[in-house]
Design a protein around this motif. Structure first.
Motif, mmCIF file in Angstrom:
data_model
loop_
_atom_site.group_PDB
_atom_site.id
_atom_site.type_symbol
_atom_site.label_atom_id
_atom_site.label_comp_id
_atom_site.label_asym_id
_atom_site.label_seq_id
_atom_site.Cartn_x
_atom_site.Cartn_y
_atom_site.Cartn_z
ATOM 1 N N TYR A 294 0.801 -1.225 0.000
ATOM 2 C CA TYR A 294 0.000 0.000 0.000
ATOM 3 C C TYR A 294 0.840 1.285 0.000
ATOM 4 O O TYR A 294 0.295 2.379 -0.105
ATOM 5 C CB TYR A 294 -0.920 0.007 1.234
ATOM 6 N N LYS A 295 2.146 1.146 0.109
ATOM 7 C CA LYS A 295 3.024 2.300 0.257
ATOM 8 C C LYS A 295 2.846 3.308 -0.868
ATOM 9 O O LYS A 295 2.773 4.522 -0.621
ATOM 10 C CB LYS A 295 4.484 1.842 0.331
ATOM 11 N N TRP A 320 -3.566 -1.998 8.718
ATOM 12 C CA TRP A 320 -3.424 -2.134 7.261
ATOM 13 C C TRP A 320 -4.236 -3.309 6.718
ATOM 14 O O TRP A 320 -3.809 -4.014 5.790
ATOM 15 C CB TRP A 320 -1.953 -2.252 6.870
ATOM 16 N N ASN A 321 -5.410 -3.481 7.278
ATOM 17 C CA ASN A 321 -6.341 -4.505 6.803
ATOM 18 C C ASN A 321 -7.444 -3.814 5.992
ATOM 19 O O ASN A 321 -8.290 -3.113 6.553
ATOM 20 C CB ASN A 321 -6.957 -5.247 7.983
ATOM 21 N N ILE A 333 -9.312 0.258 5.192
ATOM 22 C CA ILE A 333 -7.943 0.425 5.677
ATOM 23 C C ILE A 333 -7.749 1.730 6.435
ATOM 24 O O ILE A 333 -6.877 1.850 7.289
ATOM 25 C CB ILE A 333 -6.954 0.306 4.492
ATOM 26 N N MET A 334 -8.581 2.755 6.131
ATOM 27 C CA MET A 334 -8.565 4.016 6.875
ATOM 28 C C MET A 334 -9.788 4.152 7.780
ATOM 29 O O MET A 334 -9.998 5.205 8.384
ATOM 30 C CB MET A 334 -8.489 5.204 5.911
ATOM 31 N N MET A 335 -10.610 3.119 7.857
ATOM 32 C CA MET A 335 -11.784 3.060 8.723
ATOM 33 C C MET A 335 -12.675 4.296 8.556
ATOM 34 O O MET A 335 -12.859 5.096 9.475
ATOM 35 C CB MET A 335 -11.364 2.880 10.180
ATOM 36 N N ASP A 351 -12.311 -1.053 -1.058
ATOM 37 C CA ASP A 351 -11.251 -0.880 -2.046
ATOM 38 C C ASP A 351 -10.121 -0.091 -1.382
ATOM 39 O O ASP A 351 -10.299 1.081 -1.026
ATOM 40 C CB ASP A 351 -11.766 -0.131 -3.274
ATOM 41 N N ALA A 352 -8.981 -0.724 -1.217
ATOM 42 C CA ALA A 352 -7.892 -0.126 -0.434
ATOM 43 C C ALA A 352 -7.449 1.215 -0.998
ATOM 44 O O ALA A 352 -7.262 2.186 -0.251
ATOM 45 C CB ALA A 352 -6.718 -1.095 -0.370
#
Length: 491
Positions: A294-295, A320-321, A333-335, A351-352
């Motif tokens: 994800y970086k 990072w889930n 991933i950012m809730m 969608d990440a």
């Protein structure tokens, strides 16, 4: 400069003790000052520069992506501003190089989070104390933990030029079987790194440095506390000139009174007071195994914020889930909440990439809402708290902070009052009512710790890459030069 303590002061007993001690010394010096006592300070002001020997160290002075930083670095610059002079830094990686420069007059002071240097050494004079730390015997996890010096069977390694030698000599006087090993040309951080490399078994660590280093080296374990409430000082040359010493008394007293020293301490150490071994190990492992997926999205969508801070926030939110879900319905991933996702244009919270883009956009918007008068270095903490409980509740906490005599523009003050939003007698007087302010404080502190660790690991990777590039360049030069030498030899 007179120092007045007001009844509304919220200083700790230890800070009040420091100020009282400083006042006593200041009164004494004022009574015995003569023309010669101002010569050192006059020289510094005439030259418009103070020369400072400073330790390259995570607690003192370092260079990061934003430039020079560090607790002692900022404190030195505040002192220079107080004197209205410039700073000329003379940095070094170990005390043994700095101390002779102080004795010879090459520098005016030496700083670096120094606990008391030996009272027997008459070459140096201690400044007034500005903070207190504990000194602990530490080792690498995996061996049996000694609970006292009586159980210690291997030498304790310390650095030359530090008060750790005196600490150990005091211990040896009581426990003659204890062994001491002194290493020259090293610094406290290097000692902890060498400890992790198993070059020796035990060393002494000051608590403020240990708190930072355990974010990077979680296997540093504490055996026991050797000494508590050890004062930190700057070093001055030992002479009859009291002018610089008197200026430091006034300077530290003023910083204690106006809260600047507390705010600076919180900036660098306030978020590392607690340590969780398992959590730190898991985070370091996730940096290696999960973050690379994800970086690039964190970097792409970070906007005006350091991508590493966004990544640290994301880890706090979801580890990072991308499929994370809370009982309250926030997801990804950012809730993100459903309303926030819709506002940020995120169609699928699972969608990440979209979730990272939306979360980063939202935190950037919150940053823009922070009043401009709040210091740039503190603005992210207010924005993160707002991300967690909403800007309205943060504003309520700022109003409570001001009501109770704190500074609503300093995170170190506001975080003391955020937990009040849980208590009816306080939140019933606010505009937005109840909020889990204590959770917001923990939220921000965790992110700051993750951010520190991620910064360090990234910096280490960059440095290693640069070293490998230099090695490769040197290799290419040698390889290219060999045919030329062979050709010249044939001629």
């Amino acid at each position: 400069m007179p120092i007045t303590l007001h009844k509304t002061s919220t200083l700790s007993p230890k800070a009040l003790f420091i100020i009282a001690a400083l006042l006593c010394v200041w009164v004494y010096l004022s009574g015995c000052a003569d023309v010669s006592s101002t010569s050192k300070l006059q020289t510094i002001k005439q030259d418009s520069v103070i020369k400072v020997g400073i330790l390259f160290d995570p607690t003192s002075y370092y260079i990061d992506a934003s430039g020079a930083a560090g607790f002692e670095y900022e404190l030195v610059n505040k002192f220079a501003d107080y004197l209205d002079v410039n700073v000329e830094l003379v940095p070094s990686y170990n005390f043994s190089e700095l101390l002779p420069k102080l004795a010879s007059g090459q520098v005016d002071i030496v700083v670096g989070g120094l606990a008391n240097i030996s009272d027997k050494d008459k070459q140096y004079r201690l400044s007034p104390p500005y903070s207190f730390i504990d000194q602990k015997l530490v080792f690498k996890q995996g061996r049996e933990r000694p609970k006292s010096f009586e159980e210690l069977e291997e030498p304790v390694t310390v650095g030359y030029g530090t008060d750790h030698i005196d600490v150990m000599n005091d211990a040896i006087a009581l426990h003659p079987d204890v062994q001491l090993n002194v290493i020259d040309n090293t610094d406290p951080t290097e000692l902890l790194e060498s400890l992790m490399a198993e070059e020796f078994s035990f060393t002494i660590a000051d608590s403020h440095r240990l708190a930072l280093m355990r974010r990077y080296y979680p296997d540093i374990s504490v055996a026991f506390t050797i000494k508590k409430d050890v004062p930190l000082n700057w070093l001055l040359p030992q002479d009859n000139d009291d002018s610089l010493f008197a200026a430091l008394i006034e300077f530290f007293g003023e910083l204690h009174q106006n809260g600047e020293l507390t705010a600076l301490d919180d900036k660098y150490f306030g978020h590392v007071e607690s340590f969780n071994y398992v959590d730190t190990r898991l985070f370091i492992k996730a940096i290696e195994n999960v973050l690379p997926k994800y970086k690039s999205w964190f970097e792409e969508y970070a906007g005006d914020i350091d991508w590493r801070l966004i990544a640290a926030q994301s880890y706090q939110e979801s580890h990072w889930n991308p499929r994370a879900k809370s009982p309250t319905g926030v997801r990804g991933i950012m809730m993100l909440t459903q309303p926030t996702a819709k506002q940020m244009g995120v169609k699928s919270r699972l969608d990440a990439e979209s979730n990272i883009r939306g979360g980063a956009k939202y935190i950037n918007l919150l940053m823009q809402r922070i009043p401009k008068r709040i210091n740039e270095s503190e603005r992210p903490w207010f924005a993160l708290a707002a991300y967690n409980i909403g800007w309205g509740h943060v504003q309520d906490a700022r109003r409570l902070t001001e009501k109770f005599g704190g500074d609503p523009d300093k995170w170190v003050d506001v975080k003391q009052h955020l937990p009040k939003l849980r208590q009816k007698k306080y939140y019933k007087t606010t505009r937005y009512g109840f909020a889990r302010g204590d959770e917001a404080v923990t939220y921000v502190s965790n992110i700051r710790r993750y951010y520190d660790t991620l910064n360090w690991i990234e910096d280490q990777a960059i440095q290693q890459q640069l070293i490998e590039q230099k090695i490769e360049q040197q290799k290419e030069l040698v390889d290219n030069d060999v045919p030329n030498k062979i050709s010249q030899g044939l001629k």
